[in-house]
Write a protein that holds these residues in place. Structure first.
Motif, PDB file in Angstrom:
ATOM      1  N   ASP A 563       0.916  -1.271   0.014  1.00  0.00           N
ATOM      2  CA  ASP A 563      -0.001  -0.043   0.005  1.00  0.00           C
ATOM      3  C   ASP A 563       1.055   1.352   0.046  1.00  0.00           C
ATOM      4  OD1 ASP A 563      -2.334  -1.585   0.044  1.00  0.00           O
ATOM      5  OD2 ASP A 563      -2.761  -1.455   2.213  1.00  0.00           O
ATOM      6  N   TRP A 564       2.235   1.192   0.772  1.00  0.00           N
ATOM      7  CA  TRP A 564       2.887   2.278   0.819  1.00  0.00           C
ATOM      8  C   TRP A 564       3.736   2.701  -0.694  1.00  0.00           C
ATOM      9  CZ3 TRP A 564       4.050   6.364   3.590  1.00  0.00           C
ATOM     10  CH2 TRP A 564       5.194   7.039   3.346  1.00  0.00           C
ATOM     11  N   VAL A 565       3.907   1.362  -1.436  1.00  0.00           N
ATOM     12  CA  VAL A 565       4.387   1.642  -2.766  1.00  0.00           C
ATOM     13  C   VAL A 565       3.287   2.305  -3.603  1.00  0.00           C
ATOM     14  CG1 VAL A 565       5.101   0.420  -4.527  1.00  0.00           C
ATOM     15  CG2 VAL A 565       5.949  -0.327  -2.410  1.00  0.00           C
ATOM     16  N   ASP A 566       2.093   2.005  -3.337  1.00  0.00           N
ATOM     17  CA  ASP A 566       0.833   2.410  -4.417  1.00  0.00           C
ATOM     18  C   ASP A 566       0.718   3.919  -3.980  1.00  0.00           C
ATOM     19  OD1 ASP A 566       0.664  -0.016  -5.713  1.00  0.00           O
ATOM     20  OD2 ASP A 566      -0.901  -0.581  -4.291  1.00  0.00           O
ATOM     21  N   LYS A 567       1.024   4.554  -3.090  1.00  0.00           N
ATOM     22  CA  LYS A 567       0.915   5.635  -2.794  1.00  0.00           C
ATOM     23  C   LYS A 567       1.618   6.680  -3.840  1.00  0.00           C
ATOM     24  CE  LYS A 567      -0.661   5.486   1.966  1.00  0.00           C
ATOM     25  NZ  LYS A 567      -0.274   5.960   3.476  1.00  0.00           N
ATOM     26  N   THR A 568       2.964   6.201  -4.090  1.00  0.00           N
ATOM     27  CA  THR A 568       3.908   6.953  -4.984  1.00  0.00           C
ATOM     28  C   THR A 568       3.645   6.141  -6.369  1.00  0.00           C
ATOM     29  OG1 THR A 568       5.569   7.034  -3.107  1.00  0.00           O
ATOM     30  CG2 THR A 568       6.162   7.629  -5.506  1.00  0.00           C
ATOM     31  N   ALA A 569       3.712   5.023  -6.343  1.00  0.00           N
ATOM     32  CA  ALA A 569       3.500   4.630  -7.904  1.00  0.00           C
ATOM     33  C   ALA A 569       1.949   4.369  -8.486  1.00  0.00           C
ATOM     34  CB  ALA A 569       4.297   3.045  -7.980  1.00  0.00           C
ATOM     35  N   ARG A 570       1.519   5.344  -8.898  1.00  0.00           N
ATOM     36  CA  ARG A 570       0.027   5.522  -9.269  1.00  0.00           C
ATOM     37  C   ARG A 570       0.033   5.750 -10.973  1.00  0.00           C
ATOM     38  NH1 ARG A 570      -1.352  10.907  -6.263  1.00  0.00           N
ATOM     39  NH2 ARG A 570       0.991  11.241  -7.487  1.00  0.00           N
ATOM     40  N   PRO A 571      -0.161   4.503 -11.699  1.00  0.00           N
ATOM     41  CA  PRO A 571      -0.332   4.767 -13.161  1.00  0.00           C
ATOM     42  C   PRO A 571      -0.920   5.904 -13.628  1.00  0.00           C
ATOM     43  CG  PRO A 571      -0.727   2.411 -12.343  1.00  0.00           C
ATOM     44  CD  PRO A 571      -0.796   3.372 -11.228  1.00  0.00           C
ATOM     45  N   GLY A 572      -0.446   6.707 -14.612  1.00  0.00           N
ATOM     46  CA  GLY A 572      -0.925   7.969 -15.163  1.00  0.00           C
ATOM     47  C   GLY A 572      -0.892   8.931 -14.226  1.00  0.00           C
ATOM     48  N   GLU A 573      -0.151   8.954 -12.977  1.00  0.00           N
ATOM     49  CA  GLU A 573       0.342  10.069 -12.297  1.00  0.00           C
ATOM     50  C   GLU A 573       1.832  10.330 -12.256  1.00  0.00           C
ATOM     51  OE1 GLU A 573      -1.783  11.977 -10.778  1.00  0.00           O
ATOM     52  OE2 GLU A 573      -3.657  10.886 -11.741  1.00  0.00           O
ATOM     53  N   PRO A 574       2.345  11.474 -12.233  1.00  0.00           N
ATOM     54  CA  PRO A 574       3.748  11.886 -12.093  1.00  0.00           C
ATOM     55  C   PRO A 574       4.398  11.402 -10.763  1.00  0.00           C
ATOM     56  CG  PRO A 574       2.457  13.839 -11.551  1.00  0.00           C
ATOM     57  CD  PRO A 574       1.449  12.687 -11.742  1.00  0.00           C
ATOM     58  N   VAL A 575       5.748  11.094 -10.929  1.00  0.00           N
ATOM     59  CA  VAL A 575       6.687  11.055  -9.733  1.00  0.00           C
ATOM     60  C   VAL A 575       7.801  11.647  -9.701  1.00  0.00           C
ATOM     61  CG1 VAL A 575       6.076   8.559  -9.297  1.00  0.00           C
ATOM     62  CG2 VAL A 575       8.008   9.216 -10.929  1.00  0.00           C
TER      63      VAL A 575
END
Length: 801
Positions: A563-575
């Protein structure tokens, strides 16, 4: 006055009594007489004195070496601190100036040996100089230690010379080396930058404090010190009693001409004092003779500069004062059990049996003291003195039990072959010399068993599994910047390297979710890894992969972490790939994770990690856009190819000399634990050598005492082989009993120490190697004593003057 008056005898006057000499004058006179007997006692007296001097000298030499260890450690620590790169007090970057320099650690390994080194690029004309270096080498030049120069000039160093690739222009002086055998270099560079992982410094010399010693290691060090030094003291005490039987017969002759018992004891003390004084001189001479050889002797990968081998003044003074005191004290104690009469020595009659009760008090007292120490933990302040006192009492108690045990066992030995009967009868008549010769090995073996039990019990605290899998990959290489080009060069270069069977190269960096966060909330982060499809398949289970694909990796069974990874790795969203400074303005480096990114399951990689986060191919993201990325490769080599690891290191140095190369290990040892273990190996080697020497000297001394008896036995037809076997049994019986006693005492002491540290006994069979060492020492001493035995069995041994 008349003639009659002149011839008349004078009136009687009582004689004036002479003033009795003072006690100090009496002691000085008798001690001086003992010294004269030892120094001018003829051939027999000189042989006994020389044997004592050699025995004491060997022990004193080892004590001087032990007293030099603190100086060696301090000197190494000072040189290590002097060559450490200096840093600013607040950790801020060092500004560039004419007196600064960019450096990077260029350490490597070669066939198991560490080759320390640094790459240096001066910022100006007055760069700081490392200790022992007269001038910073120019580009493609290097200065090396004498040991490294010798290795590079030899055929064995060809691969290393190819790897370093610099021209040797100078030698590092002793001030810049930890020991004479250290392999170290400083190489010049004109391309090194901070972007490659370099650091800027303004000088050398660090004032940092060493890490505090682990309390468990304090217990081990105290025990090791006791175990290594006790046999030395026992050996010195044994050496001053060499030739005791002949000395007692000589003292009986002195009783015949008017000397009293007290005078004979003082004369014997004078002889022991003279032998101890010669032993001190001999020990000092041996120490001075061995000192220049220190740099050429390498025990367990450790050497020392001869200049560092200087005994600590207080310890040296203690040795010089203690050895004569021990010599005199042991002599006086030994004479208390002997009655020297004008017509002979009563010891030749049947002695009274040794008492057992007081011999059991010391080990019981030692165990009691150790039991009062309490439980030692990782945060416990350890007082070393009760531990040392308890261990000394236990080991000393074992040495006092041995003579009683030998006497009790040999008293019932009857029958058997001729060599066995000769050996048994000799031990029944007087088992003291044989027991004294074995006391040292009993204490050493018992102590070594206790140390090894404690080491085994503490093993898990200092030797930890790394989680790495050397069967999948055994080498990792890392560059401190991200580069798709370098990753591809690493893949291609290492794939063509001799002995390499598999290569996995990636570039990775931490990325964060852009935008503000709520108060007291942590900015979400994860790891972004860029690599080819073949590489990513080593990190995760991919259904399919083409260049340009991206994935989000989850670790099976760890929902909170995923869940912590998914807070940053969001498909279609910037990092945010990292911050860049442009014209003084800090700007984020944004990259949008494609909406087509698929979620996959992570697998354990060759390093032992489970790689979660974002996985991308070079077609989706160029690693050069990642400011804080690092490029790394994991490699598997063929163990059947000789020097495969060296070929890999040479390829890495050719690609980029700043790359860091590390060999995978299934377990990792604590450095302090490793250094203590190394010290035990070195001290144990020296102690076992001393024990072998002490037994050999004692054996020769006993044979010399019985030279006439041996000649009589040969004259009556006894085979020389039977006498040789009897000598073996005379040594083997006390050693066997001493080994059994040492096993029991060592296991008991080790169990008490482990209980004190709240550890369990990991191995009850640690005594097996030490029992084997005892057998080896017996065989070695017996074989070495055969030549003098053969000479002493000649008929001319019956001749008397």
């Amino acid at each position: 006055m008349t003639l009659l008056d002149r011839t008349r005898p004078p009136a009687y006057a009582p004689p004036v009594p002479k003033r009795a000499p003072g006690r100090l004058r009496t002691w000085a006179r008798d001690l001086g007489l003992g010294v004269r007997f030892a120094a001018a006692g003829g051939r027999e007296g000189w042989i006994r004195t020389l044997l004592t001097a050699v025995g004491v000298g060997l022990g004193v030499t080892l004590l001087f070496l032990a007293a030099s260890v603190p100086g060696v450690i301090d000197a190494r620590a000072e040189r290590d601190a002097a060559r450490a790169v200096a840093e600013t007090a607040d950790g801020a970057p060092v500004p560039r100036s004419d007196t600064t320099m960019v450096w990077i650690n260029a350490e490597t390994e070669y066939r198991g040996d560490t080759v320390g080194g640094q790459l240096l690029r001066p910022d100006g004309a007055r760069p700081p100089l490392p200790p022992g270096v007269a001038k910073v080498p120019g580009p493609r030049e290097m200065v090396v230690s004498p040991a490294l120069r010798k290795l590079l000039d030899s055929p064995d160093g060809a691969l290393l010379a190819e790897r370093l690739g610099h021209r040797v222009v100078g030698t590092i002086a002793d001030a810049g080396l930890l020991d004479p055998e250290e392999l170290r270099f400083y190489a010049g560079s004109d391309t090194l930058t901070k972007a490659q992982g370099g650091h800027r410094t303004a000088g050398y010399g660090s004032g940092g404090q060493a890490d505090p010693m682990n309390p468990y290691l304090v217990v081990l060090i105290v025990l090791i010190s006791v175990v290594l030094l006790m046999p030395v003291g026992i050996f010195i005490a044994t050496a001053v009693r060499f030739g005791g039987e002949r000395r007692d017969r000589r003292l009986a002759a002195l009783r015949l001409v008017g000397a009293d018992v007290a005078m004979t004891r003082r004369i014997a003390a004078g002889e022991a004092l003279f032998g101890a004084a010669l032993g001190l001189l001999a020990g000092f001479a041996f120490f001075l003779a061995l000192r220049p050889l220190a740099g050429g002797v390498r025990l367990w990968n450790l050497t020392a500069f001869p200049a560092d081998l200087v005994p600590a003044p207080r310890l040296a003074a203690l040795i010089v004062a203690a050895v004569p005191v021990v010599a005199v004290g042991v002599t006086l104690v030994a004479l208390r059990s002997v009655t020297i009469e004008p017509l002979g020595v009563v010891r030749e009659a049947r002695p009274r049996r040794r008492q057992l009760w007081w011999r059991l008090l010391m080990p019981v007292a030692g165990v009691t003291i150790l039991s009062t120490v309490g439980t030692v933990g990782e945060a416990t302040a350890v007082d070393p003195y009760p531990i040392a006192a308890g261990a000394v009492l236990v080991l000393t108690g074992l040495t006092t039990l041995l003579p009683w045990l030998v006497e009790a066992v040999v008293a019932g030995l009857t029958g058997g072959p001729v060599p066995w009967q000769l050996a048994a009868r000799r031990l029944q008549l007087n088992s003291g010399p044989a027991s004294r010769a074995v006391i040292g090995i009993t204490a050493a073996v018992a102590g070594a068993i206790a140390v090894q039990m404690t080491f085994a019990g503490m093993h898990e605290d200092f030797v930890r599994p790394t989680g790495q899998d050397p069967t999948r990959a055994n080498i990792t290489i890392e560059a401190f910047y991200g580069s798709a080009r370098l990753a591809q060069e690493m893949t291609d270069g290492f794939r063509d390297t001799k002995g390499v069977t598999a290569v996995v190269a990636v570039a990775e960096s931490y990325v964060v979710r852009p935008g503000p966060v709520a108060p007291h909330e942590i900015q979400p982060t994860t790891i972004l890894t860029v690599g080819s499809c073949a590489t990513l398949r080593e990190l995760a289970r991919l259904p399919s992969c083409e260049d340009g694909d991206t994935f989000v990796s989850h670790v099976p069974g760890k929902k909170k972490q995923n869940d912590w990874v998914d807070k940053t790795a969001r498909p279609g969203e910037p990092v945010d790939l990292g911050s860049r400074t442009v014209n003084g303005v800090t700007l984020p480096a944004l990259w949008t994770l494609p909406a087509s990114a698929r979620t996959v399951e992570a697998r354990t990689d060759p390093v032992g990690r489970e790689n979660d986060g974002i996985l991308a191919t070079p077609g989706a993201l160029d690693p050069s856009r990642m400011p804080d990325a690092r490029t790394s490769a994991t490699i598997r080599t063929d163990e059947r190819v000789t020097d495969a690891e060296e070929y890999v290191r040479n390829t890495a140095a050719a690609l980029d000399p700043t790359m860091w190369v590390h060999t995978f290990k299934a377990v990792e040892r604590d450095k302090q634990y490793a250094s203590v273990q190394t010290g035990l190996f070195i001290g144990g080697t020296a102690t076992m050598a001393l024990i072998a020497a002490s037994m050999l000297v004692s054996q020769i001394e006993q044979l010399r005492e019985r030279r006439r008896l041996l000649s009589v036995l040969v004259a009556f037809g006894t085979r020389r082989s039977a006498l040789a076997w009897s000598v073996l049994w005379q040594t083997a019986i006390p050693v066997a009993l001493g080994t059994l006693l040492a096993i029991a005492g060592g296991l008991a002491l080790g169990a008490v120490l482990l209980n004190m540290t709240a550890k369990r006994v990991a191995d009850w069979w640690v005594f097996a190697p030490f029992a084997g060492a005892g057998v080896a020492v017996v065989l070695l001493v017996t074989v070495a004593s055969l030549p003098p035995l053969w000479r002493m069995m000649r008929p001319d041994g019956l001749r008397s003057e």
